[in-house]
Design a protein around this motif. Structure first.
Motif, PDB file in Angstrom:
ATOM      1  N   ASN A  90       0.928  -1.332  -0.102  1.00 55.09           N
ATOM      2  CA  ASN A  90       0.044   0.026  -0.038  1.00 55.09           C
ATOM      3  C   ASN A  90       1.014   1.305   0.038  1.00 55.09           C
ATOM      4  O   ASN A  90       0.450   2.515  -0.497  1.00 55.09           O
ATOM      5  N   ARG A  91       2.123   1.047   0.425  1.00 63.43           N
ATOM      6  CA  ARG A  91       3.098   2.410   0.381  1.00 63.43           C
ATOM      7  C   ARG A  91       3.791   2.467  -0.686  1.00 63.43           C
ATOM      8  O   ARG A  91       4.315   3.679  -1.006  1.00 63.43           O
ATOM      9  N   GLY A  92       3.939   1.582  -1.636  1.00 63.26           N
ATOM     10  CA  GLY A  92       4.552   1.608  -2.680  1.00 63.26           C
ATOM     11  C   GLY A  92       4.756   0.366  -3.570  1.00 63.26           C
ATOM     12  O   GLY A  92       4.523  -0.727  -2.798  1.00 63.26           O
ATOM     13  N   LYS A  93       5.010   0.056  -4.892  1.00 64.25           N
ATOM     14  CA  LYS A  93       5.066  -1.206  -5.298  1.00 64.25           C
ATOM     15  C   LYS A  93       6.526  -1.392  -6.167  1.00 64.25           C
ATOM     16  O   LYS A  93       6.728  -2.254  -7.156  1.00 64.25           O
ATOM     17  N   HIS A  94       7.634  -0.493  -5.871  1.00 63.25           N
ATOM     18  CA  HIS A  94       8.692  -0.392  -6.628  1.00 63.25           C
ATOM     19  C   HIS A  94       9.931  -1.116  -6.025  1.00 63.25           C
ATOM     20  O   HIS A  94      10.000  -0.884  -4.694  1.00 63.25           O
ATOM     21  N   LEU A  95      10.544  -1.889  -6.744  1.00 67.11           N
ATOM     22  CA  LEU A  95      11.769  -2.688  -5.872  1.00 67.11           C
ATOM     23  C   LEU A  95      12.815  -2.365  -7.004  1.00 67.11           C
ATOM     24  O   LEU A  95      12.653  -1.977  -8.059  1.00 67.11           O
ATOM     25  N   VAL A  96      14.017  -2.184  -6.348  1.00 61.36           N
ATOM     26  CA  VAL A  96      15.405  -2.112  -7.106  1.00 61.36           C
ATOM     27  C   VAL A  96      16.316  -3.192  -6.914  1.00 61.36           C
ATOM     28  O   VAL A  96      16.443  -3.548  -5.630  1.00 61.36           O
ATOM     29  N   THR A  97      16.905  -3.815  -8.052  1.00 62.84           N
ATOM     30  CA  THR A  97      17.815  -4.865  -8.042  1.00 62.84           C
ATOM     31  C   THR A  97      18.747  -4.839  -9.043  1.00 62.84           C
ATOM     32  O   THR A  97      18.814  -3.890  -9.680  1.00 62.84           O
ATOM     33  N   MET A  98      19.639  -5.751  -9.332  1.00 65.05           N
ATOM     34  CA  MET A  98      20.471  -5.819 -10.289  1.00 65.05           C
ATOM     35  C   MET A  98      20.368  -7.034 -11.139  1.00 65.05           C
ATOM     36  O   MET A  98      19.769  -7.881 -10.779  1.00 65.05           O
ATOM     37  N   THR A  99      20.783  -6.919 -12.271  1.00 63.72           N
ATOM     38  CA  THR A  99      20.567  -7.898 -13.282  1.00 63.72           C
ATOM     39  C   THR A  99      21.395  -9.212 -13.196  1.00 63.72           C
ATOM     40  O   THR A  99      21.274 -10.253 -13.679  1.00 63.72           O
ATOM     41  N   ALA A 138      17.588   5.473  -9.334  1.00 63.85           N
ATOM     42  CA  ALA A 138      16.599   4.487  -9.717  1.00 63.85           C
ATOM     43  C   ALA A 138      15.590   4.649  -8.478  1.00 63.85           C
ATOM     44  O   ALA A 138      14.351   4.480  -8.540  1.00 63.85           O
ATOM     45  N   ILE A 139      16.011   4.930  -7.306  1.00 62.28           N
ATOM     46  CA  ILE A 139      15.190   5.036  -6.192  1.00 62.28           C
ATOM     47  C   ILE A 139      14.050   6.257  -6.524  1.00 62.28           C
ATOM     48  O   ILE A 139      14.238   7.321  -6.843  1.00 62.28           O
ATOM     49  N   GLN A 140      12.790   5.627  -6.227  1.00 65.08           N
ATOM     50  CA  GLN A 140      11.769   6.684  -6.243  1.00 65.08           C
ATOM     51  C   GLN A 140      10.904   6.783  -5.097  1.00 65.08           C
ATOM     52  O   GLN A 140      11.156   6.072  -4.097  1.00 65.08           O
ATOM     53  N   PRO A 141      10.023   7.608  -4.887  1.00 65.70           N
ATOM     54  CA  PRO A 141       9.145   7.775  -3.673  1.00 65.70           C
ATOM     55  C   PRO A 141       8.347   6.474  -3.435  1.00 65.70           C
ATOM     56  O   PRO A 141       8.129   6.182  -2.277  1.00 65.70           O
ATOM     57  N   GLN A 142       8.137   5.804  -4.376  1.00 63.62           N
ATOM     58  CA  GLN A 142       7.377   4.691  -4.373  1.00 63.62           C
ATOM     59  C   GLN A 142       8.225   3.314  -3.940  1.00 63.62           C
ATOM     60  O   GLN A 142       7.724   2.016  -4.016  1.00 63.62           O
ATOM     61  N   THR A 143       9.286   3.599  -4.046  1.00 61.88           N
ATOM     62  CA  THR A 143      10.426   2.309  -3.986  1.00 61.88           C
ATOM     63  C   THR A 143      10.202   1.933  -2.659  1.00 61.88           C
ATOM     64  O   THR A 143      10.344   2.603  -1.491  1.00 61.88           O
ATOM     65  N   LEU A 144      10.080   0.644  -2.175  1.00 60.05           N
ATOM     66  CA  LEU A 144      10.135  -0.199  -0.966  1.00 60.05           C
ATOM     67  C   LEU A 144      11.526  -0.662  -0.696  1.00 60.05           C
ATOM     68  O   LEU A 144      11.862  -0.592   0.397  1.00 60.05           O
ATOM     69  N   LEU A 145      12.138  -1.350  -1.462  1.00 58.90           N
ATOM     70  CA  LEU A 145      13.020  -2.122  -1.177  1.00 58.90           C
ATOM     71  C   LEU A 145      14.417  -1.962  -2.348  1.00 58.90           C
ATOM     72  O   LEU A 145      13.826  -2.175  -3.415  1.00 58.90           O
ATOM     73  N   VAL A 146      15.504  -2.115  -1.779  1.00 56.29           N
ATOM     74  CA  VAL A 146      16.692  -2.243  -2.731  1.00 56.29           C
ATOM     75  C   VAL A 146      17.215  -3.698  -2.354  1.00 56.29           C
ATOM     76  O   VAL A 146      17.662  -3.901  -1.134  1.00 56.29           O
ATOM     77  N   SER A 147      17.460  -4.591  -3.320  1.00 57.48           N
ATOM     78  CA  SER A 147      17.954  -5.851  -3.009  1.00 57.48           C
ATOM     79  C   SER A 147      19.292  -5.992  -3.921  1.00 57.48           C
ATOM     80  O   SER A 147      19.255  -5.895  -5.066  1.00 57.48           O
ATOM     81  N   VAL A 148      20.481  -5.992  -3.184  1.00 61.75           N
ATOM     82  CA  VAL A 148      21.861  -6.292  -3.631  1.00 61.75           C
ATOM     83  C   VAL A 148      22.417  -7.300  -3.128  1.00 61.75           C
ATOM     84  O   VAL A 148      22.706  -7.076  -1.905  1.00 61.75           O
ATOM     85  N   MET A 149      23.104  -8.108  -3.741  1.00 67.31           N
ATOM     86  CA  MET A 149      23.842  -9.313  -3.180  1.00 67.31           C
ATOM     87  C   MET A 149      25.201  -8.683  -2.622  1.00 67.31           C
ATOM     88  O   MET A 149      25.549  -7.707  -3.018  1.00 67.31           O
ATOM     89  N   ALA A 150      25.602  -9.557  -1.591  1.00 66.48           N
ATOM     90  CA  ALA A 150      27.050  -9.206  -0.970  1.00 66.48           C
ATOM     91  C   ALA A 150      28.142  -9.454  -1.883  1.00 66.48           C
ATOM     92  O   ALA A 150      28.901  -8.774  -2.192  1.00 66.48           O
ATOM     93  N   ALA A 151      28.213 -10.764  -2.335  1.00 70.30           N
ATOM     94  CA  ALA A 151      29.024 -11.241  -3.218  1.00 70.30           C
ATOM     95  C   ALA A 151      28.433 -11.914  -4.218  1.00 70.30           C
ATOM     96  O   ALA A 151      27.530 -12.776  -4.051  1.00 70.30           O
TER      97      ALA A 151
END
Ligand SMILES: *Cc1c(COP(=O)(O)O)cnc(C)c1O
Length: 389
Positions: A90-99, A138-151
């Motif tokens: 309900n707060r937003g639907k955007h996620l950011v990650t890497m290819t 890439a981060i927008q007001p609707q962004t909930l979460l950024v997922s980036v692997m450590a290694a």
């Protein structure tokens, strides 16, 4: 020296005999259910689980109460991504990650896209590292979460978690990191790096398969919905009777890493450098994928120009190697990580991932190097196409 020589430590690791020994009583006399509150069998099991929880937490600089035991990093990634989306959509639907993420992140995100999520998949820099400016954009007001692997599990590149964590904090978005490969090898510290959710697994750090954990920052507790409902185990986030022997083994494996990872990283890194130096100096047309500095000590990913990697592996039955992720080796086709770095399909198909670890010896590395050099030269002799760099 025994053959085949195991050089696939990114896929899994053997269980350390010390870990195995710690687990055994929990298959025998200490068989209790950790949720049984009315007798000694249950108390004994619960005590062992709580000790393991402290051992896991200590390795990542967390508090024991912030560890949720799961069946491994795949489940932890699913819980983190789907759980946050479900609780916060309900707060937003955007996620950011890497290819270049593992399938265990990409596939849940694809699943969420079918449920209405929008995802931005950032392409890496040529060495595999995240482009921090692209992340900021890439981060927008609707962004909930950024997922980036450590290694990364193929090219070993360590992502700049400190910087990513600082950006996420500044912008008020959750930061999840899949640390399956980094745990016990490179420092992954939830406080220094402002990580809100972190996925862990035991079988990449000389523990048993089928057990892992999700670290959950206290302030994010209300932002995660359980994905497995039942008896309310693990604070309600992951129901189901705890796998006590495996959890004990996971804890023991973490305790050993805490003690030994500094020295082990130096030793394994030297062996990796020795393998890399020999292959690069005795063969032409070899390129390394991933950065020289800032990668897992046991990782080496090389492209052998003009050589088909599957033909190379077939010519090397005495080495246990792989062309990339074990998790996608069922799917034919070149590695999505190498393609994301800008390699051609042909180069990606000419690439091998080496994973060295706790039990790798100098003798094994020298043997592997000699055999690889021989077989590459033989294959190139047969090939009508001359080797190109
Ligand atoms: C191995 C691995 C996984 C999967 O972990 P399991 O515990 O086998 O489910 C996820 N992510 C990365 C980066 C891995 O290397």
């Amino acid at each position: 020296m025994q053959t085949p020589v195991y050089l696939d430590y990114h896929a899994t690791t053997p269980v350390d005999p010390r870990v195995c020994e710690r687990m055994l009583p929990y298959f025998g006399p200490k068989f209790g259910n950790a949720a049984s509150r009315t007798h000694r069998f249950g108390w004994e099991a619960e005590k062992a689980v709580e000790k393991a929880r402290r051992q896991v937490a200590a390795l990542i600089g967390a508090e024991a109460r912030d560890i949720i035991f799961t069946s491994g990093a795949t489940e932890s990634n699913n819980l983190a991504l789907k759980g946050v989306f479900e609780a916060c959509r309900n707060r937003g639907k955007h996620l950011v990650t890497m290819t270049t993420e593992h399938q265990a992140v990409l596939d849940p995100i694809r699943h969420l896209e079918r449920q209405g999520a929008h995802a931005t998949l950032l392409a890496p820099c040529p060495d595999g590292r995240i482009d921090l400016d692209a992340l900021r954009e890439a981060i927008q007001p609707q962004t909930l979460l950024v997922s980036v692997m450590a290694a990364n599990n193929e090219i070993g590149v360590l992502q700049p978690l400190d910087e990513i964590g600082a950006i996420c904090r500044e912008r008020g978005v959750l930061f999840h990191s899949d640390a399956a490969q980094a745990l016990g090898k490179a420092a992954a510290q939830v406080e220094d790096q402002n990580i809100d959710l972190m996925s862990l697994t035991a079988h990449k750090i000389y523990g048993p398969k089928g057990v892992g954990a999700l670290y959950l920052r206290p302030k994010a507790r209300s932002l995660l919905a359980a994905q497995i409902d039942g008896g309310g185990h693990e604070g309600g986030y992951r129901s189901g009777t705890l796998n006590v022997p495996a959890i004990v083994g996971f804890g023991a494996a973490c305790a050993i890493c805490a003690e030994e990872m500094r020295a082990e990283s130096v030793r394994v890194g030297r062996l990796r450098d020795r393998l890399e130096r020999r292959l690069l100096s005795e063969l032409d047309g070899i390129t390394r994928n991933g950065p020289r500095e800032g990668r897992l000590p046991g990782n080496l990913n090389l492209t052998f120009a003009g050589v088909d990697a599957s033909a190379l592996l077939m010519g090397l039955p005495e080495l246990a190697l792989s062309t990339g992720s074990a998790c996608s080796s069922a799917i034919a086709g070149p590695s999505h990580v190498l393609l994301a770095l800008g390699l051609s399909h042909e180069s990606a198909r000419s690439s091998i991932r080496f994973g060295l670890g706790r039990y790798t010896t100098g003798e094994e590395v020298d043997f592997a190097a000699s055999r690889i050099i021989e077989v590459v030269q033989k294959l190139r002799g047969l090939s009508p196409v001359p080797a190109r760099a």
